[in-house]
Design an enzyme around this catalytic site. Structure first.
Site, PDB file in Angstrom:
ATOM      1  N   VAL A 235       0.624   5.202   4.197  1.00 17.95           N
ATOM      2  CA  VAL A 235       0.867   4.894   3.592  1.00 17.95           C
ATOM      3  C   VAL A 235       0.713   6.383   2.242  1.00 17.95           C
ATOM      4  CG1 VAL A 235      -2.037   4.853   3.437  1.00 17.95           C
ATOM      5  CG2 VAL A 235      -1.102   3.154   1.754  1.00 17.95           C
ATOM      6  N   CYS A 236       0.623   5.740   0.814  1.00 13.36           N
ATOM      7  CA  CYS A 236       0.824   6.863   0.021  1.00 13.36           C
ATOM      8  C   CYS A 236       0.327   5.655  -0.723  1.00 13.36           C
ATOM      9  CB  CYS A 236       1.771   8.344  -0.046  1.00 13.36           C
ATOM     10  SG  CYS A 236       3.455   7.135  -0.084  1.00 13.36           S
ATOM     11  N   ARG A 237       0.904   6.005  -2.375  1.00  8.42           N
ATOM     12  CA  ARG A 237       0.854   6.080  -3.742  1.00  8.42           C
ATOM     13  C   ARG A 237       1.133   5.237  -4.229  1.00  8.42           C
ATOM     14  NH1 ARG A 237       1.156   6.341  -9.345  1.00  8.42           N
ATOM     15  NH2 ARG A 237      -0.986   5.779 -10.351  1.00  8.42           N
TER      16      ARG A 237
END
Length: 105
Positions: free
Chosen positions: A55-57
């Site tokens: 996950v990232c932004r």
């Protein structure tokens, strides 16, 4: 993987690859923080038997990291839309330092 699907998973290893300011603003509960640049050195911290969701932004950086893990034999997926999509679905972010509600940075 869609955010609502991730919320229903209990055996998945959630790996957050965002930068420090993003992580400290708010993270998905249960996520493990591994900076993108550190992931290759920290692979031994992940269990090969359990699926990994990165996950990232927005999902762009973490998509590359999911591909990286898959190439190394992990069952890895990306969280579609990242923490932005997570919060848009009303799912919680928490600040790691005090577990108070967090925000997307």
């Amino acid at each position: 993987m869609e955010p609502n699907q991730l919320q229903q998973q209990d055996r998945v290893q959630l790996v957050d690859v965002r930068e420090p300011s993003e992580w400290y603003a708010g993270r998905i509960p249960g996520a493990r923080w591994m900076l993108m640049g550190e992931l290759s050195r920290r692979l031994d911290e992940l269990e090969r038997e359990r699926p990994v969701v990165t996950v990232c932004r927005s999902g762009h950086r973490s998509s590359r990291m999911a591909d990286y893990l898959t190439e190394r034999g992990y069952r890895a997926e990306n969280l579609d839309g990242g923490v932005t999509a997570w919060t848009e679905q009303g799912l919680p972010l928490r600040r790691p330092q005090d577990e108070k509600p967090g925000e997307v940075a």
